[in-house]
Write an enzyme that holds these catalytic residues in place. Structure first.
Site, short mmCIF file in Angstrom:
data_model
loop_
_atom_site.label_atom_id
_atom_site.label_comp_id
_atom_site.label_asym_id
_atom_site.label_seq_id
_atom_site.Cartn_x
_atom_site.Cartn_y
_atom_site.Cartn_z
N ASP A 381 0.86 -1.16 0.00
CA ASP A 381 0.00 0.00 0.00
C ASP A 381 0.91 1.23 0.00
O ASP A 381 2.10 1.11 0.29
CB ASP A 381 -0.84 -0.07 1.29
CG ASP A 381 -1.74 1.11 1.43
OD1 ASP A 381 -2.28 1.54 0.42
OD2 ASP A 381 -1.90 1.59 2.57
N PHE A 500 -18.47 9.93 1.62
CA PHE A 500 -17.38 9.50 0.74
C PHE A 500 -17.44 7.99 0.55
O PHE A 500 -17.60 7.24 1.50
CB PHE A 500 -16.05 9.87 1.39
CG PHE A 500 -14.85 9.41 0.61
CD1 PHE A 500 -14.33 10.20 -0.39
CD2 PHE A 500 -14.28 8.17 0.87
CE1 PHE A 500 -13.23 9.78 -1.12
CE2 PHE A 500 -13.19 7.74 0.14
CZ PHE A 500 -12.67 8.56 -0.86
N THR A 636 -2.37 1.41 -4.75
CA THR A 636 -2.78 2.56 -3.96
C THR A 636 -4.11 3.12 -4.45
O THR A 636 -4.49 2.93 -5.60
CB THR A 636 -1.70 3.66 -4.01
OG1 THR A 636 -2.22 4.81 -3.38
CG2 THR A 636 -1.31 3.99 -5.42
#
Lengths: 944, 343
Positions: A381, A500, A636
């Site tokens: 990540d 979100f 990512t």
């Protein structure tokens, strides 16, 4: 399967759903023995040993005392059974503690103090501040007049911030007394383990208020194991109880991971087993032939003329028992033992303690240390893993003016400060969005300072920055939000929060200015989620440039936008939104669709740029591990440019001309296909050149590639040593791990946040960084470390040593067993193939338990090369990766070695002791001590 | 002063205790950090060459000495199983040996090749005789040998655990098949004294075979195996039995018969009068009589010396080969250019 829960009505739900009795126990007192034995015997090795032990009870064929097999067998079984029992007992104790906790519950209108295990679905549970939630509840009342309460969900998802929970609209404003008598129906799906979703409906029954259906979301629930904070009291209806809670459903023992070494050992055991069968058949047949031709003439043996039907089986079975020691009974136990020691070494390592937080590294999974050395792909990540995840607001671009440069932050930019004091409307708007459009909860500390509790580090950074620019978020009280700007207090009412999600990549709030009564929509989000929705007249070129420029610097960018909303439009939309929020099916998707209808014609205000610094030692670690032949993939959620910049700055990819970055993009299938093929072609050509070629793919193209061009993408994955995947979702991360695993690569996934959990669980080895995004990843992982740079030590030192030691120990175990077994076989050739055991039971036991098990333990602290050497020459890891120390050919070497040693020991012990004068016990002792010396010599030679 | 002295010693003790504790803590620390002190001998070429050379230099002389000693042992081996069957029975040896009515005495003449120093050990040697056969090895009962009839579980002795419904002492196939040829040695018409005491292990006599246990119901069955025992002598004194009961590891074995405790001169002729009772004819086994002197290394055995010389010379050869290889292709120590990934 849907649930209908009748609030406060004991009879209807009494038998339908289980009581709130937690049970994590695997066994009960009654079924422990049979169940545990059954589990242990479902393993092939154990079945084999049991068969051997049973055969040994037949005194006609047993070469040695049955105790020599039964003893170790019972010991091994007892050890694993005790371990299980102990674990289970501890689980029982913790269950009991949880079950007997006393809570206030309303039953049939009366408030009583009962044990947590007697809570039933439909009961109303009252909680006080700092109480632990005993089961999953739908909130119906709190002490807060706005119907808000705060919970800490650390035990559930590892996030340490406080989360707000709301009571559903229908229960708003109900008073204390009424809550005791409330009646109603909650419609909700059956138990599941999704802790981010709860799609239910509440309908209160007459005489209580209206007969409206009120939607319930996860925001209206408080889940088991959370803590109530900052709220005097709260009450809720139990919807899921006992093992059916969200937490209970997520629990469960994960599949044990099998390391490559384990798989190889199993394979070799199988091979030895086949070899053993062959030996038994050959010797058994020869023995029967010899018996018929020769032994009958030997009068002193006195073979009976008549024999039972099983006579032909006797000699082969005797050989089977003689050869049974070929497969060492102790191998599993001793390997488990040393592996837990390796894990302890990781826990103990002072060099892997995070100096900032003092958290040591921890190996949750003790069984897979040696796999660390065989890792071929590391999927990492970015945020929080490679970077510190400490966001600092650096620059911004408001209305085309860039603030902040190399010499200073935007916060100190005189231009910006001047603009604020002069009251430029764009700038003020910009700051308002920064301060308002978020889910940050301000909390006053005792000293009076304001602390911000945020789920997202970006939001926290923005709010902090806004505060430093005189736009201070002071208070958030249910839907009213207070902001202090230059001494005046502004109040906003938050009408709706459009949350979100990783698909929408933006969030918005609809707020009403309490002063003027204007409604406006404030949005922030990724550039591609905001800029396309800008209203037609606006030029977005400068913003695109700004985003470009900032991401070149490795900064994270967010676009801020707003628009005014007419009252009518809002009302109309609000209805749709409500409807969408109360659907049970595909709610998330429907909400996204509805949100889309409001989020258009935005006026883009500007771009913020937040810096996320690289962690210490990341470039060095990546370089070292890449030298060790490990391929890195970066997965990512960030945007492409930022990802590439970070990748460049941490040695992930080399800059031109040494490296080359190929990108796969496209919005449609055809485009993706074309670019994929192009990249593949370039890859094939450049594989021979010493050039670092990497490819970049974004989430969208990846989705298409994985769906339609899996084969081509797999080939690409094999060819490419480095890849950057940006804008990927958690499930795509897991899919990529799966893809690499399907190509038989050993994968290691490292991450820090909740979005990495799936990839961590999927990968052969999951490493969690116990970072700032909570402990969720660290908890799901096999290893948790404090900083990315410890990965180097974890793999090169701990992984490598573990692999070397396990490889030696397992092969040595076979070697020493084979050694003694070969001598037995040779002896049977001179003892008329009758299956005589040269060694007696005691010496065999002593050999296995004492002489060969204890000295070899030295190897568990053996180091073939010093840590410094390994760190300097990480290429040495190739040996482990390729499995050069434990594979069929090395095993064949050990096999040959034991054969050779057996021949030497046997010939010497027979001849040296004056051939004809040798008698059995003497020979057996000489041979045994020969074996002991030889194996001790081997141990001394192999350990460095 | 006294008090002060006491104090200091107490302080010392405390200090020592602390130092022990801290040392322990330090060792534990080193263990947990995998930093225990270790020596890492690096096997450089010169080290290996030297080690092998040294091994050769030490082993060859040892081997030569051993060989010499072994050659100094004088051994007379005489096979007698065929010769001791009269001509007319040679066609059917088995029926001859099984016929208990015939007296089976026989004479051999041995010529002493060299001077033999006392004590001279007498062995009998059997070939193709599987004392290590599983059925045979297992067919004994150590408890009964020590405690006699008091131990009555003789199932391990099957098939020779009892006869005529009574248990036999000693039971089992091993005892039942006791060797029963006897030998007498005459030199120049005077009989040589053969000492038949102390031929078995002392520990066997004292601890394994009972002093109060007398043979009982032995060789009373329908099928008689080997020799019988004097029922008035306890098992601990039946040394022939004790020797026989130590089963041999190989199908060809020697067992001690007795000792001659006077020197034999070169060219002496010794007449052996023997009773050829034991049946090895049914399975084609050979019987031999062995007279042997001994040295500090025991009996005649060239193997050890040959093995030493072999190992010693091969390690010298190996060391020479390594040395040549090293001289031809010298390689500096710790040169990273030779690492596989740098080539």
């Amino acid at each position: 399967m849907k649930r209908y829960i009748y609030i406060n009505d004991d009879e209807t739900s009494q038998d339908l759903y289980c009581a709130n009795r937690l049970s994590n126990r695997k066994y009960t007192l009654m079924n422990f023995l049979p169940k545990n034995l059954w589990e242990q015997f479902s393993r092939f090795m154990n079945q084999y040993f049991l068969l051997i032990a049973c055969l040994q009870l037949w005194s006609l064929i047993t070469p040695v005392n049955p105790a020599s097999t039964w003893g170790p067998l019972i010991f091994i079984f007892a050890v694993s059974a005790t371990k299980e029992a102990w674990d289970d007992y501890n689980r029982y104790l913790s269950d009991k503690k949880a079950n007997e906790k006393e809570v206030w519950v309303v039953k049939q209108g009366i408030k009583k103090l009962i044990q947590s295990q007697d809570i039933r679905v439909g009961n109303i549970v009252w909680l006080r501040e700092n109480d632990e939630v005993p089961c999953d509840l739908v909130l119906i009342g709190t002490s807060d007049p706005q119907g808000v309460c705060y919970v800490e969900t650390a035990a559930l998802d590892g996030e340490t911030d406080l989360k707000t929970r709301l009571i559903p609209a229908a229960c708003m404003g109900m008073d204390f007394e009424l809550l005791h008598k409330i009646k109603g129906v909650i419609e909700c799906p059956g138990p599941d383990k999704d802790i981010r979703r709860f799609d239910g409906n509440l309908r209160l029954l007459p005489p209580f208020i209206d007969n409206d259906v009120c939607p319930l979301t996860i925001k209206n629930t408080i889940l088991q194991s959370c803590y109530l904070r900052n709220t005097e009291w709260a009450c809720g209806v139990a919807v899921y109880t006992g093992n059916e809670t969200k937490l209970g459903m997520t629990r469960g023992i994960p599949e044990p991971k099998l390391t490559a070494v384990d798989a190889m050992i199993d394979k070799l055991t199988g091979a030895i087993f086949v070899f053993q069968i062959v030996v038994v058949i050959v010797l058994g047949t020869a023995g029967n032939v010899w018996k018929d031709t020769e032994a009958r003439k030997q009068w002193y043996v006195l073979y009976p003329q008549e024999f039972p039907w099983y006579e032909l089986l006797v000699i082969p079975l005797r050989f089977e028992l003689l050869c049974s020691i070929m497969i060492p009974i102790s191998i599993k136990v001793s390997l488990d033992l040393v592996k837990s020691l390796y894990a302890k070494f990781i826990d103990w390592d002072y060099e892997m303690i995070d100096p900032e937080t003092d958290t040591p590294s921890h190996a949750t999974n003790t069984a897979i240390s040696e796999d660390l050395a065989q890792v071929e792909y590391i999927l990492t990540d970015k945020t929080g893993t490679l970077t510190e995840n400490r966001m600092i607001f650096r620059r911004c671009c408001i209305g085309g003016i860039f603030y902040g440069n190399e010499t200073g932050d935007a916060l100190k930019d005189v231009g910006l400060l001047n603009a604020i004091t002069s009251g430029s409307p764009d700038v003020i708007r910009f700051l308002t969005v920064m301060a308002v459009c978020n889910t940050v909860i301000p909390a006053k500390s005792k000293a009076g300072a304001i602390l911000y509790k945020a789920q997202s580090q970006d939001e926290e950074a923005l709010v902090h920055a806004a505060a430093q620019l005189h736009m201070v978020l002071v208070n958030k009280n249910a839907s009213i939000l207070e902001i202090k700007f230059n001494g005046s207090v502004l109040q906003y009412e938050i009408l709706e929060t459009l949350e979100f999600t990783s698909d929408r990549k933006r969030m918005s709030v609809v707020v009403k200015d309490c002063h003027s009564g204007n409604i406006s929509l404030l949005s922030k989000g990724a550039d591609e989620a905001i800029l396309p929705y800008a209203h037609a007249g606006q030029q977005t070129r400068t913003f695109v440039e700004a985003v470009e420029q900032y991401s070149q610097l490795g900064l994270r960018t967010l676009c801020l936008a707003w628009r005014e909303v007419e009252e009518d439009e809002y009302q109309e939309w609000s209805l749709m939104f409500k409807e969408a929020s109360s659907t049970l099916i595909d709610r998330e998707w429907r909400i996204a669709e509805v949100c889309q209808r409001l989020e258009h014609d935005l006026k883009v205000l500007g771009v913020t740029a937040i810096e996320d610094r690289l962690q210490d030692g990341v470039p060095e670690t990546i370089e070292t591990l890449r030298k060790a032949g490990i391929n890195f993939w970066m997965l990512t959620g960030d945007k492409q440019n930022t990802a590439i910049q970070i990748a460049l700055s941490c040695n992930f990819i080399s800059p031109e001309p040494k490296g080359q970055l190929l990108s796969i993009d496209g919005k449609t299938e055809d485009e993706v296909c074309r670019s994929l093929e192009r990249v593949l072609l370039t890859m094939r050509i450049t594989t021979s050149e010493p050039k670092d070629v990497a490819f970049v793919v974004d989430g969208w193209a990846l989705e298409i590639a994985l769906k339609h061009y899996r084969k081509a993408f797999t080939e690409l994955a094999i060819l490419s040593r480095t890849a950057i995947c940006c804008r990927v979702t958690p499930s795509q991360k897991a899919q990529l791990v799966e893809l690499l695993k399907s190509c038989d690569y050993r994968t290691l996934a490292i991450g820090d946040g909740g979005n990495d959990v799936r990839m961590i669980q999927k990968a052969d080895i999951g490493v969690g960084i116990s970072g700032r995004e909570g402990l969720q990843a660290a908890r799901a992982a096999d290893y948790s470390i404090g900083k990315f740079r410890f990965l180097k030590r974890l793999i090169l030192v701990h992984g490598r040593y573990s692999y070397n030691r396990t490889a030696f120990l397992s092969q040595y175990s076979f070697y020493k067993s084979l050694l003694i077994c070969f001598i037995q076989i040779f002896f049977s050739f001179i003892s008329g193939l009758s299956g005589t055991s040269l060694f007696n039971s005691v010496s065999l036991m002593a050999y296995n338990v004492f002489y060969t098990s204890i000295p070899v333990l030295v190897s568990t602290i053996d180091k073939d090369l010093s840590e410094g050497t390994v760190m300097q020459h990480p290429q040495i890891l190739f040996y482990c990766q390729a499995g050069r120390l434990l594979n069929p050919s090395t095993f064949a070497g050990w096999f040959g070695r034991s054969l050779f040693h057996a021949i030497v020991a046997f010939v010497i012990s027979i001849h040296v002791y004056a051939y004809e004068k040798s008698e059995m016990e003497e020979v057996s002792m000489v041979a045994l001590s020969g074996c002991i010396w030889l194996q001790a010599f081997v141990v001394a030679l192999e350990t460095k | 002063m006294e008090v002060e002295g006491g104090n200091t010693s107490a302080n010392d003790a405390v200090a020592r205790k602390i130092s022990i504790q801290s040392r322990r803590a330090k060792v534990f620390y080193q263990f947990t950090q995998q930093n225990l002190p270790a020596c890492k001998p690096v096997l450089t070429p010169s080290w290996i060459v030297t080690t092998f050379l040294l091994m050769g230099v030490i082993f060859i002389p040892i081997g030569l000495v051993t060989l010499r000693t072994s050659h100094s042992v004088i051994e007379i081996v005489e096979r007698y199983d065929t010769e001791c069957i009269p001509e007319k029975f040679r066609g059917n040896k088995v029926s001859y040996i099984k016929d208990s009515t015939i007296l089976k005495n026989c004479s051999l003449y041995l010529k002493v090749p060299k001077h033999m120093k006392a004590p001279i050990y007498i062995y009998y040697q059997l070939d193709n005789y599987y004392q290590n056969h599983r059925r045979y090895v297992k067919s004994r009962n150590d408890q009964q040998l020590l405690h006699g009839l008091k131990s009555n579980d003789t199932s391990s002795c099957q098939p020779e655990d009892s006869s005529n419904g009574l248990p036999s002492v000693p039971c089992g196939l091993i005892a039942w098949s006791l060797f029963n040829d006897t030998f007498k040695f005459i030199r120049e018409s005077s009989e040589l004294v053969v000492n038949r005491k102390n031929i078995a292990w002392k520990s066997d006599r004292n601890h394994k075979f009972g002093k109060q246990v007398y043979p009982f119901n032995f060789q009373n069955g329908t099928f008689i195996g080997g020799g019988s025992l004097d029922p008035s002598v306890p098992l601990s004194d039946q040394e022939d039995l004790i020797v026989w009961m130590r089963t041999a590891a190989l199908p060809s074995f020697r067992k001690m018969y007795g000792r001659i405790e006077e020197d034999l001169d070169a060219d002496d002729v010794i007449a052996v009068h023997l009773m050829n009772n034991y049946n090895t004819y049914s399975f084609g086994g050979k019987k031999k009589l062995v007279l042997s002197t001994s040295s500090w290394l025991g009996g005649k055995n060239d193997f050890l010396g040959v093995a030493y010389v072999f190992v010693g010379s091969s390690s010298i050869i190996i060391s020479l080969v390594f040395m040549l290889l090293h001289v031809k292709n010298p390689r500096p120590y710790g040169e990273t250019a030779y690492l596989s990934w740098n080539r």
